[in-house]
Enzyme design. Structure first.
Site, short mmCIF file in Angstrom:
data_model
loop_
_atom_site.label_atom_id
_atom_site.label_comp_id
_atom_site.label_asym_id
_atom_site.label_seq_id
_atom_site.Cartn_x
_atom_site.Cartn_y
_atom_site.Cartn_z
N ASN B 153 10.56 -4.50 -2.43
CA ASN B 153 10.63 -3.10 -2.83
C ASN B 153 11.45 -2.24 -1.88
O ASN B 153 11.98 -1.21 -2.27
CB ASN B 153 9.22 -2.53 -2.97
CG ASN B 153 8.32 -2.89 -1.83
OD1 ASN B 153 8.08 -4.07 -1.56
ND2 ASN B 153 7.83 -1.90 -1.12
N ALA B 202 3.88 -1.01 -15.13
CA ALA B 202 4.67 -0.25 -16.10
C ALA B 202 5.46 0.89 -15.49
O ALA B 202 6.55 1.21 -15.95
CB ALA B 202 3.75 0.28 -17.20
N HIS B 203 4.92 1.53 -14.44
CA HIS B 203 5.59 2.75 -13.97
C HIS B 203 6.90 2.49 -13.24
O HIS B 203 7.60 3.43 -12.89
CB HIS B 203 4.63 3.61 -13.14
CG HIS B 203 4.31 3.10 -11.76
ND1 HIS B 203 4.96 3.56 -10.65
CD2 HIS B 203 3.42 2.19 -11.33
CE1 HIS B 203 4.46 2.95 -9.57
NE2 HIS B 203 3.53 2.12 -9.96
N CYS B 327 6.99 7.52 10.46
CA CYS B 327 6.46 8.86 10.29
C CYS B 327 6.22 9.20 8.84
O CYS B 327 5.55 10.16 8.53
CB CYS B 327 7.42 9.87 10.90
SG CYS B 327 7.64 9.58 12.64
C1 LIG Z 1 6.57 -4.97 -4.97
C2 LIG Z 1 5.43 -4.09 -5.35
N1 LIG Z 1 4.19 -4.61 -5.46
C3 LIG Z 1 3.14 -3.85 -5.82
C4 LIG Z 1 3.27 -2.50 -6.09
C5 LIG Z 1 2.06 -1.71 -6.49
O1 LIG Z 1 2.06 -1.41 -7.85
P1 LIG Z 1 1.13 -0.24 -8.43
O2 LIG Z 1 1.65 1.03 -7.85
O3 LIG Z 1 1.29 -0.29 -9.92
O4 LIG Z 1 -0.25 -0.52 -8.03
C6 LIG Z 1 4.54 -1.93 -5.96
C7 LIG Z 1 4.78 -0.48 -6.19
O5 LIG Z 1 4.23 0.42 -5.65
C8 LIG Z 1 5.64 -2.73 -5.59
O6 LIG Z 1 6.85 -2.21 -5.45
#
Ligand SMILES: Cc1ncc(COP(=O)(O)O)c(C=O)c1O
Ligand code: FES
Lengths: 137, 388
Positions: B153, B202-203, B327
């Site tokens: 991410n 989904a988001h 931070c």
């Molecule tokens: C790689 C990854 N795993 C898990 C999550 C968590 O997903 P959620 O916000 O739907 O709980 C996210 C996003 O925040 C993510 O980018």
């Protein structure tokens, strides 16, 4: 998250940069922790005639440096030595709990710079400039 | 001063697509029946869920019965890890993962360690990609699960999931991947990837927040996270969030349909941003691999400055982005991902992640680069580390 005062000092920092003809300087923090503060002073007859700062750090670190320079400008060094992180926080109308250490850093940077001045006069004062993992739990 | 809102944080979340929202609305007030009820109002809800399940199965190239709906990506990850560990603990108690997983995986693994499971966190290489060979070396007789994220991410690096899948199959170890950053951007084929469990949320693809899905390959045993009613074939109790489930399916369906167009769009903007920033802002580092990378992700470190100030100034200019700086995370350590790829602390502190999406255009990129150039200059002038 931040008060208006903090945002004001962060976005329009006072006394930023390296002071010309400074005669004392103090630096605290380390880059590893994400905060370094350096304070420059021009002191004449024990009065802080001018002051400036350079800071590597978050918004709160920049704001606490900025307000600290304002709080000690034109003060007697012995008065400036009494600057506390609490006074810094109050002057900024508060800081988030996670950012309290930035105000501590500002207090220590001022002390370190004054200690540098005093040292040149043969007076040693205790400071807390060494990184002692204060930022870590 | 820029006054137009520019959102460059699509890796954090995306806005709900209008068509998706339109499909969701009737399931709040008009068709509010409980899917477990036998009358027509309830059956209607049940049908909507099963229809959504089929859509998701098609998108992931799985069977309908292998898709389970959850309340978020975090739950999908929690369920996959805890559910497998508890179902297979007689077989072994060792898990293999990496040191750049999302906290939804890392903190679940830490919890499992407290419960007596052992975890090997294979460190990624300097480019942010895990070596399949190193995963192979970490395999033990008692390894029951490998969990490696599909794409990271923060730095967008895409992991060799297919190769790890083959390895897992060869050694008869279950394999989970957190595909939350990938779904909606890259085509996912669970058979081709050889994964046994796969999480989506989904988001991240223009669907609603608070709904996810977990693919669980047929034949794989998994303990419940939620015990209660008989929903989701008794594997996940709770009255279903129909509107969100419908929204997830619609959003995924649309994303899969527009995959190529979306990739082209975000990659073009991302590459323009890279070009302009590298030309105009000196002493800038790109974090992560340039080839195996999500098309809409870029992560920079601007030397001598700290990321929070950067984000605050961007915010004042209506530009929304994120950073791996300590931070901004509430802890004092910078991002574990940036440290894992070997960045020194002070450089990790000065990072900026831009993630592009449908609502961005070229004009946005030019505005952002111009603001960024000024902001970096300003912060550097304040920095005691910068001597120019
Ligand atoms: C790689 C990854 N795993 C898990 C999550 C968590 O997903 P959620 O916000 O739907 O709980 C996210 C996003 O925040 C993510 O980018
Ligand atoms: S200044 Fe080093 S840990 Fe705080």
């Amino acid at each position: 998250m931040y008060t208006e005062k903090v945002m004001d000092h962060f976005s329009h920092p006072r006394n930023v940069g390296e002071l010309k003809n400074y005669n004392a300087v103090g630096e605290v923090g380390n880059a590893k922790c994400g905060d370094i503060m350096r304070i420059y002073l021009r002191i004449e007859d024990d009065i802080i005639k001018d002051v400036s700062f350079k800071t590597f750090g978050c918004g709160a670190a920049i704001a606490t440096s900025s307000i600290a320079t304002e709080l000690i400008k034109n003060k007697h060094v012995d008065v400036a030595l009494e600057l506390t992180n609490k006074a810094v926080i109050e002057a900024l109308d508060g800081l988030p709990p996670a950012k309290i250490h930035c105000s501590v850093l500002a207090e220590e940077a001022v002390k370190e710079a004054i200690a540098d001045y005093k040292k040149k006069q043969g007076i040693i004062i205790e400071t807390h400039s060494q990184c002692d993992d204060c930022c870590r739990d | 001063m820029n006054s137009k809102k520019i959102y460059l944080d699509h890796g954090a979340t995306t806005k709900v697509n209008d068509e998706v929202l339109k499909e969701m609305i009737p399931w709040f007030s008009e068709n509010y029946g409980n899917p477990s009820s036998i009358y027509s109002l309830g059956r209607k809800s049940k049908d909507a869920i099963e229809n959504a399940r089929q859509i998701v199965a098609d998108a992931l190239h799985s069977k309908q019965s292998e898709i389970y709906f959850t309340s978020c990506g975090t739950e999908s990850n929690n369920w996959a890890l805890k559910g497998i560990c508890y179902a297979y603990k007689k077989k072994g108690n060792h898990i293999i993962s990496t040191n750049i997983e999302h906290h939804a995986v890392l903190n679940t693994l830490k919890y499992l360690e407290k419960q007596g499971f052992e975890v090997t966190y294979v460190p990624v290489e300097k480019n942010g990609i895990v070596s399949v060979e190193k995963i192979k070396k970490a395999i033990r007789k008692d390894t029951i699960l490998i969990s490696v994220m599909y794409a990271n991410n923060e730095i967008g690096t895409i992991q060799p999931i297919k190769e790890i899948g083959e390895l897992a199959k060869e050694f008869d170890i279950l394999f989970h991947t957190d595909a939350i950053q990938v779904a909606g951007t890259i085509d996912i084929d669970v058979s081709d990837l050889n994964v046994d469990l796969l999480s989506i949320s989904a988001h991240k693809f223009y669907g609603p927040k608070g709904v996810g899905a977990l693919f669980v390959r047929r034949g794989v045993r998994i303990d419940n996270l939620l015990h209660g009613g008989a929903q989701e074939k008794t594997r996940r109790a709770a009255t279903e969030n129909i509107a969100n489930i419908v929204g997830l399916a619609k959003a995924l369906q649309m994303a899969v349909k527009n995959l190529e167009k979306y990739n082209k769009h975000i990659k073009k903007l991302r590459d323009l941003a890279i070009k302009l920033i590298m030309e105009q802002i000196p002493e800038t580092i790109i974090n992560g691999d340039m080839n195996n990378r999500l098309p809409g992700n870029i992560n920079f470190s601007f030397r001598y400055i700290e990321g929070e100030g950067l984000l605050l100034f961007l915010d004042m200019n209506q530009i929304f982005a994120s950073s791996g700086s300590a931070c901004t995370s509430g802890s004092l350590d910078p991002s574990h991902v940036l440290l894992a790829i070997g960045l020194p602390h002070e450089i990790a502190h000065g990072s900026l992640r831009l993630t592009f999406g449908w609502d961005n255009n070229e004009e946005d990129v030019y505005i952002v680069v111009n603001e960024l150039k000024e902001i970096v200059k300003r912060l550097r002038e304040m920095s005691p580390l910068y001597n120019k």
